[in-house]
Design a protein around this motif. Sequence first.
Motif, short mmCIF file in Angstrom:
data_model
loop_
_atom_site.label_atom_id
_atom_site.label_comp_id
_atom_site.label_asym_id
_atom_site.label_seq_id
_atom_site.Cartn_x
_atom_site.Cartn_y
_atom_site.Cartn_z
N UNK A 109 -5.45 -9.48 3.27
CA UNK A 109 -4.75 -8.19 3.35
C UNK A 109 -3.30 -8.35 2.90
N UNK A 110 -2.64 -9.41 3.36
CA UNK A 110 -1.25 -9.67 2.99
C UNK A 110 -1.13 -9.92 1.49
N UNK A 111 -1.96 -10.80 0.96
CA UNK A 111 -1.90 -11.11 -0.48
C UNK A 111 -2.19 -9.85 -1.30
N UNK A 112 -3.26 -9.14 -0.95
CA UNK A 112 -3.62 -7.93 -1.69
C UNK A 112 -2.55 -6.87 -1.64
N UNK A 113 -1.97 -6.66 -0.47
CA UNK A 113 -0.91 -5.65 -0.32
C UNK A 113 0.34 -6.02 -1.11
N UNK A 114 0.72 -7.30 -1.05
CA UNK A 114 1.89 -7.75 -1.81
C UNK A 114 1.65 -7.55 -3.31
N UNK A 115 0.47 -7.91 -3.75
CA UNK A 115 0.15 -7.75 -5.18
C UNK A 115 0.19 -6.28 -5.58
N UNK A 116 -0.41 -5.41 -4.80
CA UNK A 116 -0.43 -4.00 -5.16
C UNK A 116 0.98 -3.42 -5.21
N UNK A 117 1.85 -3.82 -4.29
CA UNK A 117 3.22 -3.30 -4.30
C UNK A 117 4.00 -3.77 -5.53
#
Length: 163
Positions: free
Chosen positions: A36-44
């Motif tokens: 979730x952290x990796x995916x959210x950082x990437x999307x931002x």
Amino acid sequence: VGITPDKFPQDVRKIHDDMLVHYKKRKKIEYDKKLELIGSECEKYVIPQEDELKNVGIPKLFETLTVVFPKSESDFINEGNQQHNCVGSYCRRVLDGSCIVFFVRKKDAPYESYITAEYVNGKLNQCMFKNNIRVNDKDMLNYCQVICNRIKQGIDSKKIIAA
């Protein structure tokens, strides 16, 4: 795992199996938090801004496509099922920092798999349609490479923590 076991159980195998179930649940929660952290950082960080698209040379693709980053193990499994490929097994590779996987979707069908891509060491490593059919369209490859370039910039600037 936060459970106090019976130190002298009648059935050691049952206690072991029960503890293993709890351990796997706990690990899945930890893995999903990290994904979730990796995916959210990437999307931002990864989706280019409007002014950047002019320099990319393929702004039409950014109008019709979007990028989704998996945020749980079940996202990987769902993608693998839709794509009929092994991306479901890539969860561990993302967790250990070996790669970042992203899904390209058509904006008008954001839950339907279209392309699965993999970023490794600053480059687009794999870019596949369903059934492991390689993407050969230059504009589509450029689109995915732009996303990979943004991932690399995010990792280099520590805006994306990938491991």
